[in-house]
Write a protein that holds these residues in place. Sequence first.
Motif, short mmCIF file in Angstrom:
data_model
loop_
_atom_site.label_atom_id
_atom_site.label_comp_id
_atom_site.label_asym_id
_atom_site.label_seq_id
_atom_site.Cartn_x
_atom_site.Cartn_y
_atom_site.Cartn_z
N GLU A 329 0.83 -1.20 0.00
CA GLU A 329 0.00 0.00 0.00
C GLU A 329 0.87 1.25 0.00
O GLU A 329 1.89 1.31 0.69
CB GLU A 329 -0.91 0.01 1.23
N PRO A 330 0.49 2.28 -0.78
CA PRO A 330 1.24 3.54 -0.75
C PRO A 330 1.10 4.22 0.61
O PRO A 330 0.04 4.13 1.24
CB PRO A 330 0.59 4.37 -1.87
N LEU A 331 2.14 4.92 1.02
CA LEU A 331 2.16 5.50 2.36
C LEU A 331 1.60 6.93 2.37
O LEU A 331 2.14 7.82 3.02
CB LEU A 331 3.59 5.51 2.93
N ASN A 332 0.52 7.15 1.66
CA ASN A 332 -0.02 8.50 1.62
C ASN A 332 -0.88 8.83 2.83
O ASN A 332 -1.40 9.94 2.95
CB ASN A 332 -0.83 8.72 0.33
N GLY A 333 -1.03 7.87 3.74
CA GLY A 333 -1.84 8.13 4.92
C GLY A 333 -1.04 8.20 6.20
O GLY A 333 -1.62 8.28 7.29
N ILE A 334 0.28 8.20 6.09
CA ILE A 334 1.10 8.22 7.31
C ILE A 334 1.03 9.60 7.96
O ILE A 334 1.19 10.63 7.30
CB ILE A 334 2.55 7.81 7.00
N ARG A 335 0.77 9.62 9.25
CA ARG A 335 0.54 10.88 9.96
C ARG A 335 1.82 11.31 10.69
O ARG A 335 1.99 11.07 11.88
CB ARG A 335 -0.62 10.70 10.95
N ASN A 336 2.71 11.93 9.93
CA ASN A 336 4.00 12.34 10.49
C ASN A 336 4.35 13.78 10.09
O ASN A 336 5.50 14.09 9.77
CB ASN A 336 5.11 11.39 10.03
N THR A 337 3.37 14.66 10.15
CA THR A 337 3.57 16.04 9.70
C THR A 337 4.28 16.88 10.77
O THR A 337 3.85 16.93 11.92
CB THR A 337 2.21 16.68 9.37
N PHE A 338 5.37 17.50 10.37
CA PHE A 338 6.06 18.49 11.21
C PHE A 338 6.89 19.37 10.29
O PHE A 338 7.00 19.10 9.09
CB PHE A 338 6.94 17.80 12.27
N ASP A 339 7.44 20.43 10.83
CA ASP A 339 8.21 21.38 10.02
C ASP A 339 9.60 20.79 9.75
O ASP A 339 10.56 21.06 10.47
CB ASP A 339 8.32 22.72 10.74
N ARG A 340 9.68 19.99 8.69
CA ARG A 340 10.94 19.30 8.37
C ARG A 340 12.05 20.28 8.02
O ARG A 340 13.20 20.09 8.42
CB ARG A 340 10.71 18.32 7.22
N ASP A 341 11.72 21.29 7.24
CA ASP A 341 12.75 22.25 6.81
C ASP A 341 13.36 22.99 8.00
O ASP A 341 14.58 23.18 8.06
CB ASP A 341 12.15 23.26 5.82
N LYS A 342 12.53 23.38 8.94
CA LYS A 342 13.04 24.12 10.10
C LYS A 342 13.93 23.24 10.97
O LYS A 342 14.98 23.68 11.45
CB LYS A 342 11.87 24.67 10.92
#
Length: 405
Positions: A329-342
């Motif tokens: 299954e594609p991982l388009n539902g993984i809940r790992n949102t944070f400010d990666r760039d910062k």
Amino acid sequence: MDKKLKIFLIRSVVVLSVIHLAYFTYGYFKFEGIHQVDIYTEFYRFKFYDDVSISHVFITGLFLFCFFILLLRNHSKKRYNIAGKVKIGASLLLISFLSLTFFISYSFGLNAKMRTELPEKDFNKDKTLLNVLNPFLYNYTSYSSDKLFNPENILYPEPYPVIAEKDTTFYDPGNPEYYSVQTNYYSIDTLKVLSSDYKNLSSGILSGMGDLGIEPETFTRRIMSKKTIGDSTEIIFKGVEAYPENDENVCIFTENKMLYTPVHQVSQAGQQYQNAVMRYKLLYKYDRDSLLHSLQNFTALLKKYKIESQIVPKDLTHDVFYYRDHTREPLNGIRNTFDRDKLKERFAVIERLFYQPNYLHPSIQIIFITVVLSVWLAVFLLYLIWNYVKTRNLRISAEDNGSYR
């Protein structure tokens, strides 16, 4: 060198040391914290318009003025030989340098406070946590990247790591567009044998490769490299075939070996392997609470560095194990949102401040050296001229008094 002049120069150095200590202390308490670090953060760069620069110019000017007046007034009446003048010149160079480098002590204070707030041991611990959890933290679009995620990046468990071997089959010799590519994966193994045995393919050692399901002739084709060490030959070869797409002990999260940020002065290959082992244990050996605890530590790390995040450790733990078990299954539902760039920016800047501090910014190095040498030459030459005039007048006066008598 005259004793009184020595004492005067030593006292001047002591005064400068006290001023340096004051700037160090000011820098120590002026550091705003690691959560304020950004791409523009650097140790102090002389700017001519802030409190450090303005006070630096004023204090340096006042000190040099008082020092020069006292030097000419009280310590210029004695003649010195060449060696004495060289010593005086060296002392004046040191004093000129110290009087123009208060801003560097200010930077030392900033660095000391940063290392107090974030000791190197804790910084490395944070980096290790990020390196272990890194495959769980990508943006969902990155999981489709064959460069970031592929079986050749798996380092653990055995028989990994593996190397891919592609076999292309053309169905129509006249039409090269009709073909298929089959990819096989083989473990990367090492064998050490006596050089004499290696030359003899019928030897018991090479014939023993049959125990691994590899015929001697096949073995010779699978040799990737060989190196002679003394009377032995070290052979690196493609070993047993692996089937990562059907292996229940690997998943997409084990197919990434990238380090978020390497620990300083530690082998990157060693770090990658240790992280892979820990990641495998979190996914397949330990219970879910272990991964949950690691992700809770990660969210605490984000708060420590003031990084915006929407990660809920319990939800992300659920998603990781879900995609571990549903590999197709594609991982388009993984809940790992944070400010990666910062976060990436903050760690990169702190890494630079730790190991490439640039206390004297490259943009002002030439100007700084020029100013130090100019001040030194001006003070030294004026002192020599004044000393010559004073001693000459004293000598003439003494001769006149002698003639009068």
